[in-house]
Design an enzyme around this catalytic site. Structure first.
Site, short mmCIF file in Angstrom:
data_model
loop_
_atom_site.label_atom_id
_atom_site.label_comp_id
_atom_site.label_asym_id
_atom_site.label_seq_id
_atom_site.Cartn_x
_atom_site.Cartn_y
_atom_site.Cartn_z
N CYS A 16 -44.31 26.53 -17.10
CA CYS A 16 -45.63 26.03 -17.45
C CYS A 16 -46.10 24.78 -16.69
O CYS A 16 -47.10 24.82 -15.97
CB CYS A 16 -45.72 25.79 -18.94
SG CYS A 16 -44.26 24.93 -19.61
N HIS A 45 -49.74 18.83 -20.30
CA HIS A 45 -48.43 19.13 -19.73
C HIS A 45 -48.18 18.58 -18.33
O HIS A 45 -47.26 19.02 -17.64
CB HIS A 45 -48.16 20.65 -19.75
CG HIS A 45 -46.88 20.96 -20.45
ND1 HIS A 45 -46.17 22.13 -20.28
CD2 HIS A 45 -46.16 20.24 -21.34
CE1 HIS A 45 -45.10 22.11 -21.02
NE2 HIS A 45 -45.06 20.99 -21.68
#
Lengths: 483, 483
Positions: B39, B102
């Site tokens: 990710c 993130h």
């Protein structure tokens, strides 16, 4: 073909625009099955509406073996079976089979003895070339008589993969449809081409056109042909009066992959097995003006349903003197109803598995023997699910392996025997299985005996062509079915 | 999400009517990739248009390891990187990120320091619940400050799987779009929901609605949300002025299957791997009136292309002072052109594989270590391709494993090293790889150092909420990346 071979079913190269369009104009079946993981029994089931274990298309030579009709098979479709074309005749239909018959090649099994009015094609697969001494080449028939043999009069170039057979079969279909339309005759056309079966071929125009190699070329040619058939129906103005169904007789043969084998999508294993990859099929119903365009159905369907559904379309009842396994799909197709019914997965005379709703219970598991597997015969290449893709026949009848095909379409995660879900699902499934077994009356097995003398040495019509061959002495033996 | 999770990509339950419709109104990309099988690096690549090895989102702690940004990571997106929203600002765009950032959670990495005007969401995955002593719960931010924490103020019921987070994120999206439309402001919305990531959740309305279990419920909720967003654009009359692209940041996490993991279709393995299952993604472009409806593209695409393509749409040039890996997809999307470009598959700082045309060459193979595998961590459940899904890091740099992804999308059949096809393809690929390696200037690795002191103990705004926690002493260490 396998479930994953069409763009509409997620084939990554998406090279089937005509079949995808057929689906967008008609109804896509996502949970449609063959009656068997192998060709002959599946085709016998399609035409009789009955499981192979009832119509005789199985063997008892060994436990849970796939059997079919090679050219030394003695048996074939029994006269006692009522085939779809026989019944459709009563409603005035003209019936034609184009392509592979595969329900026996001896005279009594000839398709024109079982309700078909016309035939163009072969009794067996296009294996070869043979030497016409140990093995004769497979004949191609027009109606009652052979008109040539594969590799001799009907060329297949195994080196280049070129053969124009699908084009010939396409032209036969278009001509037949035109003729029936001209004479205002209702018709049943069973377009049973053998393309995509190994040895894979395509005609020159399609060779090298696919991202998927020769197999993809063959798929493209089939796709193109079906597009032409549908357009022909539209051009003749009979599309709203013609029900068309596309499906396959078993999952993709992964042993022939990657050059000659197709895709079963994310399903487990392929042809020859009772995992989803062996028996779940691409399926599309098309009938403009009747079937809602772009429909998607989760109805559990089976090739045997085409028997009952076709009778229903013709205003006929299925025979009442015998067990019919096929159901009438019209409520699912026309009204979007879901009919509760199980799917049985057989190998020979053994019920290997059953699907009820989204649950599938395996009573027996087997891919193939260690002996075969060690020789490189692999029905599940790259796949290995411990305790599931077993190379010994494993019995689970007291505690079946249970899968939820919604969460786990790939049959990788058996449910815990101790779970409530397992208990609840198996209670329901056990009732279905018990009822099935109690009422099961197996037919006389037709696929037990093989004899080189019965091969296609001298099919009717061979004299005119000078193509009669001398059969060897009769020497009937138990056929050997290794898997 | 994985390639196989949408109906349009062949998911057997076909439960994504909105995304399927988005595809039928727009363009389906069949050969679209993430920049990384994990990710954080993939998201950093999306926003910078650059491979993680360039933008710093990788580790050198061990060879070929996947690294991301857990809450003890010290690094994050470097100030030297130019992010898409920073550039779009120059063209007057208002930029919002909704969902998971993130790219680092320490103050200097805050999305509003990197071009975004608004943020609603979290810096890390919704892992938890934590005890706020050994580990703090992940904060949820509105713009500069936290407004609560997962499991405390934003409920996630791990027992039932219920959480209304996707609904909250949807409402944020609809409100933002309405606001920008009202003020006639061009906007960039990065709708980076974290749903379908384990622990999987869905809101009450969707729980139990899928054939696929909780994971399918989450997919259905995403599908429904995207349908609502597209309809909202249409209702506001700005759909023909808004380019929408749907994709995912890595392949489905098969370690979480079947209850919490999705499908990569027939592709090999999943998230964490450089096989197709780890990096090929569902992808749909939608822009009514501009993109031909029902288009299908075989353009090799990558999330990094969204950077360059978005700049192109805004009339901007990509930065010229650095290597940009993303290409402008508009010729592919609007004119159906095919642009020749390679796809690189990285794990950490190692180029594991490269795709050129339909050929994919593996220079290194690895699923994960025997040590992990023996503990039940399996990135390729039910799949085992000898010499390919290796549990030791296998180097093939002198003789790469070569696959033809048209004939063999499942990466099961390496081409023979001795074949002409291998020689021809590798000649072409070698040039591409050599050029790539010669011009590669790796960025400073950001994912090497971890420190419990940097966790989300006291995010900005915690005082107002009384939710500040006391961090432990700083103790920076090399992060441990097992695979």
């Amino acid at each position: 073909m396998g479930w994953g071979d069409l763009g509409a079913f997620g084939e990554p190269s998406k090279e089937t625009p005509n079949l995808d369009q057929m689906a967008s104009e008609g109804m896509l079946f996502l949970d449609f099955y063959t009656a068997n993981p192998l060709c002959s029994p599946s085709r016998a089931a399609l035409l009789t509406g009955r499981l192979p274990v009832r119509n005789g298309f199985y063997t008892t030579n060994a436990h849970a073996r796939n059997a079919y009709t090679p050219q030394d098979i003695v048996g074939g479709i029994p006269d006692s079976e009522l085939l779809l074309p026989e019944l459709l005749k009563k409603a005035g239909y003209i019936n034609k089979i184009i392509g592979k018959w595969h329900l026996g090649h001896r005279p009594q099994f000839h398709p024109l003895n079982h309700g078909f009015d016309e035939w163009f094609g072969s009794p067996n697969c296009h294996f070869g070339p043979f030497d016409n001494r140990a093995l004769p080449n497979i004949p191609v028939y027009r109606d009652w008589e052979m008109i040539g043999r594969y590799y001799e009069d009907f060329k297949i170039d195994l080196k280049t993969g070129e053969a124009n057979l699908t084009q010939i079969y396409l032209q036969e279909a278009l001509d037949f449809i035109s003729k029936q339309q001209a004479s205002q005759q209702p018709f049943f056309l069973y377009w049973a081409i053998d393309a995509t079966h190994a040895p894979v071929y395509a005609s020159k125009h399609f060779l090298g056109t696919s991202q998927r190699g020769l197999y993809g070329d063959a798929v493209r040619e089939i796709d193109d042909s079906i597009g032409k058939i549908l357009k022909h129906l539209q051009k003749l103005g009979i599309s709203e009066n013609t029900f068309v169904f596309f499906t396959s007789d078993n999952g993709a043969a992964l042993i022939s992959a990657p050059k000659q084998g197709g895709s079963n999508g994310r399903f487990l294993c392929g042809k020859q097995t009772t995992f989803e990859g062996g028996m779940r099929e691409p399926a599309i119903a098309w009938w403009p003006g009747h079937i809602p365009a772009g429909g998607v159905s989760h109805q559990l369907g089976n090739v045997m349903d085409l028997f009952t559904t076709s009778l229903s379309l013709a205003g006929l009842q299925p025979p009442s003197d015998r067990q019919i396994d096929g159901i009438d799909l019209l409520p699912a197709i026309l009204q979007g109803k879901l009919i509760d019914r199980p799917i049985f997965y057989y190998r020979g005379n053994e019920m290997m598995a059953v699907r009820v709703g989204l649950y599938k219970a395996h009573y027996w598991t087997w891919s193939n023997s260690w002996e075969e597997y060690s020789k490189g015969i692999d029905f599940c290449p790259g796949q290995n699910v411990s305790g599931v893709t077993t190379h010994t026949q494993e019995e689970h009848t007291t505690l079946p392996l249970l899968f939820h095909l919604g969460r786990d379409p790939g049959e990788k995660y058996p449910l815990s025997f101790a779970s409530d879900e397992y208990q609840r699902a198996m209670e329901r499934i056990s009732v279905v299985v018990q009822q099935h077994k109690v009422t099961m009356v197996p037919g006389e097995p037709q696929l037990n005996v093989c004899d080189k003398a019965v091969m296609n040495w001298s099919p009717p019509g061979c004299e005119k062509l000078g193509k009669c061959l001398k059969p060897p002495e009769s020497d009937p033996k138990k056929c050997f079915w290794p898997h």
